[in-house]
Design a protein around this motif. Structure first.
Motif, PDB file in Angstrom:
ATOM      1  N   ALA A  93      -4.858   5.180   4.117  1.00  0.00           N
ATOM      2  CA  ALA A  93      -5.342   6.354   3.386  1.00  0.00           C
ATOM      3  C   ALA A  93      -4.270   6.739   2.366  1.00  0.00           C
ATOM      4  O   ALA A  93      -3.087   6.483   2.591  1.00  0.00           O
ATOM      5  N   THR A  94      -4.634   7.312   1.245  1.00  0.00           N
ATOM      6  CA  THR A  94      -5.985   7.615   0.807  1.00  0.00           C
ATOM      7  C   THR A  94      -6.366   6.627  -0.283  1.00  0.00           C
ATOM      8  O   THR A  94      -5.524   6.214  -1.073  1.00  0.00           O
TER       9      THR A  94
ATOM     10  N   LEU B  22      -1.266   3.242   7.116  1.00  0.00           N
ATOM     11  CA  LEU B  22      -0.592   2.912   5.864  1.00  0.00           C
ATOM     12  C   LEU B  22      -0.930   3.981   4.841  1.00  0.00           C
ATOM     13  O   LEU B  22      -2.107   4.281   4.598  1.00  0.00           O
ATOM     14  N   LEU B  23       0.098   4.541   4.220  1.00  0.00           N
ATOM     15  CA  LEU B  23      -0.081   5.685   3.339  1.00  0.00           C
ATOM     16  C   LEU B  23       0.217   5.353   1.888  1.00  0.00           C
ATOM     17  O   LEU B  23       1.079   4.539   1.578  1.00  0.00           O
ATOM     18  N   GLY B  24      -0.487   6.050   1.003  1.00  0.00           N
ATOM     19  CA  GLY B  24      -0.225   5.994  -0.424  1.00  0.00           C
ATOM     20  C   GLY B  24      -1.122   6.990  -1.117  1.00  0.00           C
ATOM     21  O   GLY B  24      -2.210   7.304  -0.623  1.00  0.00           O
ATOM     22  N   GLN B  25      -0.666   7.517  -2.246  1.00  0.00           N
ATOM     23  CA  GLN B  25      -1.563   8.387  -3.012  1.00  0.00           C
ATOM     24  C   GLN B  25      -2.817   7.616  -3.430  1.00  0.00           C
ATOM     25  O   GLN B  25      -3.906   8.162  -3.437  1.00  0.00           O
ATOM     26  N   ASN B  26      -2.638   6.353  -3.795  1.00  0.00           N
ATOM     27  CA  ASN B  26      -3.747   5.413  -4.035  1.00  0.00           C
ATOM     28  C   ASN B  26      -3.402   4.140  -3.289  1.00  0.00           C
ATOM     29  O   ASN B  26      -3.038   3.129  -3.884  1.00  0.00           O
TER      30      ASN B  26
ATOM     31  N   VAL C 193       3.412   2.768   2.092  1.00  0.00           N
ATOM     32  CA  VAL C 193       3.480   1.477   1.406  1.00  0.00           C
ATOM     33  C   VAL C 193       3.400   1.639  -0.108  1.00  0.00           C
ATOM     34  O   VAL C 193       3.758   0.721  -0.856  1.00  0.00           O
ATOM     35  N   GLN C 194       2.917   2.787  -0.563  1.00  0.00           N
ATOM     36  CA  GLN C 194       2.737   3.006  -1.998  1.00  0.00           C
ATOM     37  C   GLN C 194       2.889   4.490  -2.275  1.00  0.00           C
ATOM     38  O   GLN C 194       2.524   5.322  -1.438  1.00  0.00           O
TER      39      GLN C 194
END
Length: 480
Positions: free
Chosen positions: A261-262, A222-226, A177-178
């Protein structure tokens, strides 16, 4: 690259693409695992079927991670082994192409081809949607490098998940997602390899979630570096937070569990904290990296939070959801870390109590500010500190797992177990659980009484041994 004409593919006469095989080896984070899946997706219309056997591959992709120590050197070692296989295949008249993707590709660029001419293609993590186009180009000795940050959204060019027949996705799936990071921690290369923070529009995420659910997925991560910095354009034209996005995803028919995460402590908003106590589909699990317990070290890391601020966040989360499993990341031996600094980290761990954690010795990443510091901690000191921290975390993890014995938790069964007659799945707390049960329960969420713990999993028994399939909307309730 297809096999040579001496071994023709009968599908070529039917007018469709000849079937080729792609082997993808992915390193590092969950985002890379997601990217590897989407690489396979984008190559499927080109006639590539994924294989787990590198020996039968026409195309090998190393999807690399640049976070850990000597990441690039590990890639070159792997390429050396691939060279031997490629040469053996060439001797049999079979051609094989080699690509390096991911964050090492982004960081090293053309240097990879210079050091290892075996490589035909280098592609960064923001450009893998162009793999089909790049693979159609003629092979040259100079190779092909694409590490630009494209203006277009790569997700617009990826096929819909449920319409692809090339992968068995299982019942859990990653959903990005990000991407990117604006935090610039002094030890981290992600802002340089993944770029600035970008959030996908809500409508596109929902469409992918619906496609995954249609393919049988019950749980999404749901994934994203932040990921908790998510601020994508919503269906009402406003910027949505992650909490609002999760509430919308929970409305997708078929999806019963949502994780993310994360996260970064600076982006842990009150609406997201409250969501853990209000949304049944939100799993009672939070991975929130702290990295260190010393404010002096946190400032040197440019983490933008203090140890007490982290403690306050965890207290609020546990007030909203008392049974939540909290996990974290730690770096020991950061440049300048003293014995007192390390003891502050140990004190924070003792105070908070974690269900699990990832812990690592600091390793220098070229191009990052921390790598330029002159007060690097000796390796022997880092090793001793890591051992002490991991022993404490293991003690806490064992205690957390033991605390589930005798309780009933809802388990999403995903696969056969280790032994005949067993099935395995995940608890709401992301613990592996194995029980004696029929394979017909795979894909269902079923109440299980936990009876024991092993080193990396829980043992349990079905609450109703005669059960064949069941569904539980309120899967995350705990019954004493």
């Amino acid at each position: 690259m297809i096999r040579l004409p001496s071994n023709p593919d009968p599908k070529a006469d039917e007018g469709g693409p000849a079937e080729k095989r792609v082997f993808i080896k992915s390193y590092g984070c969950q985002m890379n695992a997601y990217d590897a899946t989407r690489m396979a997706d984008v190559l499927a219309p080109e006639g590539y079927a994924e294989t787990a056997d590198i020996a039968e591959a026409d195309l090998v992709i190393l999807n690399t991670c640049n976070i850990r120590e000597k990441a690039a050197e590990k890639v070159y070692s792997e390429l050396g082994r691939i060279r031997e296989l490629r040469d053996a295949k060439a001797a049999e008249g079979i051609a094989m192409r080699v690509a390096v993707a991911g964050c090492v590709a982004q960081a090293e660029g053309a240097e990879i081809i210079r050091r290892e001419p075996l490589v035909d293609l280098v592609v960064g993590p923001q450009a893998y949607h162009r793999l089909p186009e790049l693979l159609r180009r003629p092979v040259t000795r100079k190779g092909i490098v694409d590490t630009e940050f494209p203006a277009e959204d790569k997700f617009d060019h990826l096929p819909l998940a449920s319409r692809l027949k090339t992968r068995a996705r299982g019942f859990s799936a990653f959903l990005t997602v990000q991407e990117g990071c604006d935090k610039f921690c002094t030890f981290c290369v992600v802002p340089y390899t993944r770029g600035a923070e970008v959030s996908r529009p809500v409508a596109k995420i929902i469409r992918e979630a619906e496609e995954l659910a249609a393919a049988g997925v019950r749980e999404v991560m749901l994934l994203g570096q932040n990921v908790n910095a998510y601020h994508g354009l919503g269906e009402d034209g406003e910027a949505w937070t992650l909490a609002r996005l999760m509430r919308r995803i929970a409305q997708v028919p078929g999806l019963a569990r949502i994780r993310y995460a994360t996260s970064h402590p600076r982006d842990m908003g009150d609406d997201l904290i409250a969501l853990h106590g209000e949304l049944p589909e939100a799993m009672p699990y939070l991975h929130l990296p702290v990295q260190a317990g010393s404010d002096r070290v946190l400032k040197a890391m440019n983490r933008k939070h203090t140890a007490d601020e982290y403690r306050a966040i965890i207290a609020k989360v546990r007030a909203a959801r008392p049974d939540i499993a909290v996990t974290s990341d730690f770096i020991v031996g950061f440049p300048g870390e003293s014995d007192a600094d390390f003891e502050a980290t140990m004190a924070l761990v003792r105070e908070i109590g974690f269900a699990a954690a990832y812990s690592f010795k600091y390793s220098e990443r070229p191009g990052t500010p921390a790598a330029e510091r002159k007060d690097q901690v000796p390796e022997t000191v880092k090793t001793a500190r890591l051992a002490a921290l991991q022993a404490l975390i293991l003690e806490q993890q064992t205690a957390f797992n033991a605390g589930t014995i005798g309780k009933v938790v809802d388990v999403l069964f995903e696969k056969p177990g280790r032994n005949p007659g067993q099935i395995g799945g995940k608890s709401p707390y992301l613990q592996a659980v194995h029980v004696e049960g029929p394979a017909s329960l795979i894909g269902h969420i079923v109440p299980v009484k936990i009876t024991g713990i092993a080193s990396n999993s829980l043992a349990g028994m079905l609450v109703r041994p005669d059960i064949r399939s069941s569904e539980s909307k309120r899967f995350n309730s705990i019954v004493a």
